[in-house]
Design a protein around this motif. Structure first.
Motif, PDB file in Angstrom:
ATOM      1  N   VAL A 125     -10.306   8.521   8.706  1.00 42.57           N
ATOM      2  CA  VAL A 125     -11.859   7.870   8.551  1.00 42.57           C
ATOM      3  C   VAL A 125     -12.492   8.229  10.144  1.00 42.57           C
ATOM      4  O   VAL A 125     -13.597   8.503  10.384  1.00 42.57           O
ATOM      5  CB  VAL A 125     -11.693   6.246   8.471  1.00 42.57           C
ATOM      6  CG1 VAL A 125     -13.068   5.578   8.708  1.00 42.57           C
ATOM      7  CG2 VAL A 125     -11.233   5.771   7.250  1.00 42.57           C
ATOM      8  N   ALA A 126     -11.375   8.056  11.283  1.00 47.21           N
ATOM      9  CA  ALA A 126     -12.142   8.447  12.552  1.00 47.21           C
ATOM     10  C   ALA A 126     -12.469   9.814  12.645  1.00 47.21           C
ATOM     11  O   ALA A 126     -13.364  10.018  13.231  1.00 47.21           O
ATOM     12  CB  ALA A 126     -10.724   7.721  13.529  1.00 47.21           C
ATOM     13  N   ILE A 127     -11.641  10.460  12.197  1.00 50.62           N
ATOM     14  CA  ILE A 127     -12.070  11.978  12.101  1.00 50.62           C
ATOM     15  C   ILE A 127     -13.091  12.282  11.553  1.00 50.62           C
ATOM     16  O   ILE A 127     -14.205  12.919  12.164  1.00 50.62           O
ATOM     17  CB  ILE A 127     -10.945  12.873  11.836  1.00 50.62           C
ATOM     18  CG1 ILE A 127      -9.587  12.672  12.744  1.00 50.62           C
ATOM     19  CG2 ILE A 127     -11.174  14.483  11.574  1.00 50.62           C
ATOM     20  CD1 ILE A 127      -8.494  13.436  12.174  1.00 50.62           C
ATOM     21  N   CYS A 128     -13.548  11.803  10.568  1.00 47.15           N
ATOM     22  CA  CYS A 128     -14.689  12.092   9.521  1.00 47.15           C
ATOM     23  C   CYS A 128     -15.906  11.570  10.320  1.00 47.15           C
ATOM     24  O   CYS A 128     -16.878  12.023  10.277  1.00 47.15           O
ATOM     25  CB  CYS A 128     -14.542  11.289   8.333  1.00 47.15           C
ATOM     26  SG  CYS A 128     -13.454  12.122   6.851  1.00 47.15           S
ATOM     27  N   GLY A 129     -15.607  10.281  11.001  1.00 47.94           N
ATOM     28  CA  GLY A 129     -16.855   9.509  11.863  1.00 47.94           C
ATOM     29  C   GLY A 129     -17.182  10.418  12.832  1.00 47.94           C
ATOM     30  O   GLY A 129     -18.335  10.480  13.070  1.00 47.94           O
ATOM     31  N   TRP A 162      -2.287   6.952   7.128  1.00 45.63           N
ATOM     32  CA  TRP A 162      -3.252   8.036   7.782  1.00 45.63           C
ATOM     33  C   TRP A 162      -4.456   7.742   7.388  1.00 45.63           C
ATOM     34  O   TRP A 162      -5.365   8.258   8.207  1.00 45.63           O
ATOM     35  CB  TRP A 162      -2.764   9.479   7.264  1.00 45.63           C
ATOM     36  CG  TRP A 162      -1.415   9.721   7.549  1.00 45.63           C
ATOM     37  CD1 TRP A 162      -0.288   9.817   6.731  1.00 45.63           C
ATOM     38  CD2 TRP A 162      -0.972  10.464   8.755  1.00 45.63           C
ATOM     39  NE1 TRP A 162       0.798  10.067   7.690  1.00 45.63           N
ATOM     40  CE2 TRP A 162       0.470  10.569   8.754  1.00 45.63           C
ATOM     41  CE3 TRP A 162      -1.590  10.805   9.999  1.00 45.63           C
ATOM     42  CZ2 TRP A 162       1.025  11.368   9.789  1.00 45.63           C
ATOM     43  CZ3 TRP A 162      -1.024  11.127  11.075  1.00 45.63           C
ATOM     44  CH2 TRP A 162       0.594  11.419  11.008  1.00 45.63           C
ATOM     45  N   LEU A 163      -5.059   7.017   6.722  1.00 47.28           N
ATOM     46  CA  LEU A 163      -6.195   6.576   6.375  1.00 47.28           C
ATOM     47  C   LEU A 163      -7.180   6.012   7.769  1.00 47.28           C
ATOM     48  O   LEU A 163      -8.337   6.569   7.583  1.00 47.28           O
ATOM     49  CB  LEU A 163      -6.373   5.209   5.363  1.00 47.28           C
ATOM     50  CG  LEU A 163      -7.723   5.060   4.841  1.00 47.28           C
ATOM     51  CD1 LEU A 163      -8.260   6.451   4.119  1.00 47.28           C
ATOM     52  CD2 LEU A 163      -7.822   3.971   3.788  1.00 47.28           C
ATOM     53  N   PRO A 164      -6.822   5.228   8.555  1.00 46.06           N
ATOM     54  CA  PRO A 164      -7.630   4.809   9.675  1.00 46.06           C
ATOM     55  C   PRO A 164      -8.060   6.099  10.592  1.00 46.06           C
ATOM     56  O   PRO A 164      -9.014   6.488  11.152  1.00 46.06           O
ATOM     57  CB  PRO A 164      -6.853   3.924  10.613  1.00 46.06           C
ATOM     58  CG  PRO A 164      -5.963   3.347   9.488  1.00 46.06           C
ATOM     59  CD  PRO A 164      -5.665   4.600   8.646  1.00 46.06           C
ATOM     60  N   PHE A 218       0.882  -1.109   0.313  1.00 48.64           N
ATOM     61  CA  PHE A 218      -0.151  -0.041  -0.075  1.00 48.64           C
ATOM     62  C   PHE A 218       0.980   1.273  -0.005  1.00 48.64           C
ATOM     63  O   PHE A 218       2.047   1.191   0.713  1.00 48.64           O
ATOM     64  CB  PHE A 218      -0.831   0.114   1.091  1.00 48.64           C
ATOM     65  CG  PHE A 218      -1.785  -1.179   1.313  1.00 48.64           C
ATOM     66  CD1 PHE A 218      -3.035  -1.135   0.614  1.00 48.64           C
ATOM     67  CD2 PHE A 218      -1.435  -2.265   2.187  1.00 48.64           C
ATOM     68  CE1 PHE A 218      -3.743  -2.380   0.588  1.00 48.64           C
ATOM     69  CE2 PHE A 218      -2.152  -3.426   2.221  1.00 48.64           C
ATOM     70  CZ  PHE A 218      -3.573  -3.243   1.630  1.00 48.64           C
ATOM     71  N   PRO A 219       0.573   2.196  -0.562  1.00 54.84           N
ATOM     72  CA  PRO A 219       1.232   3.589  -0.551  1.00 54.84           C
ATOM     73  C   PRO A 219       1.356   4.094   0.720  1.00 54.84           C
ATOM     74  O   PRO A 219       0.628   3.960   1.575  1.00 54.84           O
ATOM     75  CB  PRO A 219       0.503   4.410  -1.597  1.00 54.84           C
ATOM     76  CG  PRO A 219      -1.010   3.984  -1.628  1.00 54.84           C
ATOM     77  CD  PRO A 219      -0.847   2.412  -1.461  1.00 54.84           C
ATOM     78  N   ARG A 220       2.276   5.049   0.964  1.00 53.90           N
ATOM     79  CA  ARG A 220       2.585   5.692   2.148  1.00 53.90           C
ATOM     80  C   ARG A 220       1.293   6.313   2.960  1.00 53.90           C
ATOM     81  O   ARG A 220       1.121   6.165   3.938  1.00 53.90           O
ATOM     82  CB  ARG A 220       3.916   6.300   2.153  1.00 53.90           C
ATOM     83  CG  ARG A 220       4.385   6.934   3.636  1.00 53.90           C
ATOM     84  CD  ARG A 220       5.539   7.560   3.522  1.00 53.90           C
ATOM     85  NE  ARG A 220       6.602   6.533   3.289  1.00 53.90           N
ATOM     86  CZ  ARG A 220       8.007   6.674   2.963  1.00 53.90           C
ATOM     87  NH1 ARG A 220       8.265   8.034   3.112  1.00 53.90           N
ATOM     88  NH2 ARG A 220       9.000   5.774   2.379  1.00 53.90           N
ATOM     89  N   TRP A 221       0.672   6.980   2.055  1.00 52.30           N
ATOM     90  CA  TRP A 221      -0.519   7.990   2.447  1.00 52.30           C
ATOM     91  C   TRP A 221      -1.540   7.149   3.305  1.00 52.30           C
ATOM     92  O   TRP A 221      -2.386   7.569   3.947  1.00 52.30           O
ATOM     93  CB  TRP A 221      -1.200   8.689   1.331  1.00 52.30           C
ATOM     94  CG  TRP A 221      -1.881   7.941   0.364  1.00 52.30           C
ATOM     95  CD1 TRP A 221      -1.036   7.534  -0.947  1.00 52.30           C
ATOM     96  CD2 TRP A 221      -3.168   7.425   0.188  1.00 52.30           C
ATOM     97  NE1 TRP A 221      -2.073   6.484  -1.499  1.00 52.30           N
ATOM     98  CE2 TRP A 221      -3.204   6.680  -0.722  1.00 52.30           C
ATOM     99  CE3 TRP A 221      -4.274   7.377   1.179  1.00 52.30           C
ATOM    100  CZ2 TRP A 221      -4.512   6.041  -1.277  1.00 52.30           C
ATOM    101  CZ3 TRP A 221      -5.359   6.949   0.746  1.00 52.30           C
ATOM    102  CH2 TRP A 221      -5.613   6.068  -0.226  1.00 52.30           C
ATOM    103  N   THR A 222      -1.579   5.600   2.932  1.00 50.40           N
ATOM    104  CA  THR A 222      -2.633   4.968   3.521  1.00 50.40           C
ATOM    105  C   THR A 222      -2.538   4.791   5.138  1.00 50.40           C
ATOM    106  O   THR A 222      -3.313   4.438   5.798  1.00 50.40           O
ATOM    107  CB  THR A 222      -2.809   3.592   2.887  1.00 50.40           C
ATOM    108  OG1 THR A 222      -1.522   3.002   3.098  1.00 50.40           O
ATOM    109  CG2 THR A 222      -3.263   3.780   1.457  1.00 50.40           C
TER     110      THR A 222
END
Length: 241
Positions: free
Chosen positions: A16-20, A11-13, A5-9
């Motif tokens: 997602v948590a912030i958006c949630g 920060w994905l969790p 996976f690319p490095r930017w992933t």
């Protein structure tokens, strides 16, 4: 070993948590505002089967609230007028007005006029009209300036917080018992000397209220609150029985 996976992933969790959290807060805020009685009830003005202009009947013709809502002083629930009450006048007054045809049809058939209910207390709330109007709470406090409404609408939120505002500070709403059904009553109408002669004044008053030029709502309310020993319940079982 190569990364799948690319490095930017990485920060994905977190994203997602912030958006949630933002979505949950937004939904909570929207529900808090848009699903409250203040938003859903205030301003509700349904079309009635017969247009009944309260402003004409009360303000212009001088009809008392109790002529139509005759149970309000003696019962927990305030009644709507039956067809007989309407026909007491309208068998002679505007008896051919087409707007009154539902009333005339009800009179002939015995079928009640299907009025649309505007003010509805939830089943889990106990509310007694007689207890309020017999102890200084006017129709105006809960229903607004009905005497100036061409069509009655829901003027107050009737939420729990709104009710508690009065229960915690009844002195802000109390008025003399002979002014309960005078929806245009103002504190300026009260003559201090006459009021004090009839009701006295609070035991903790620091001055002679009868000598004042006019009384404030608080002074009037505090006097009546003590005179009538008014202590509204502010606990759950007071209204949820």
């Amino acid at each position: 070993m190569a990364n799948f996976f690319p490095r930017w992933t990485n920060w994905l969790p977190l994203k997602v948590a912030i958006c949630g959290v933002i979505i949950v807060c937004g939904l909570t805020g929207a529900t808090w505002y848009y699903v409250t009685p203040k938003y859903t009830r205030v301003g509700y003005e349904p079309i009635q089967p017969v247009p009944f202009p309260h402003d004409i009947h009360v303000s212009q013709l001088g009809m008392d609230c109790r002529y139509c809502h005759s149970f309000v002083e003696v019962a927990a629930h305030s009644n709507l007028p039956n067809t007989q009450t309407c026909m007491n006048c309208h068998s002679q007054v505007q008896k051919d007005n087409p707007k009154l045809e539902p009333v005339r049809a009800s009179w002939k058939t015995g079928t009640p006029v299907e009025w649309v209910q505007i003010h509805r207390t939830p089943d889990y709330v106990f509310y007694n009209h007689a207890a309020h109007v017999n102890r200084g709470i006017s129709c105006f406090s809960c229903h607004g300036p009905v005497n100036h409404m061409p069509e009655v609408y829901h003027a107050k939120p009737h939420s729990m917080a709104w009710c508690l505002e009065c229960h915690r500070h009844p002195e802000n709403f109390l008025r003399p018992e002979d002014q309960i059904f005078n929806l245009d009553w103002k504190t300026d109408d009260v003559k201090p000397a006459t009021f004090v002669a009839k009701y006295g004044q609070p035991s903790d008053a620091t001055e002679d209220l009868s000598k004042k030029k006019k009384l404030s709502q608080t002074e009037i309310g505090e006097t009546l609150k003590e005179r009538w020993n008014i202590r509204p319940p502010v606990n759950c079982q007071g209204c949820h029985r």
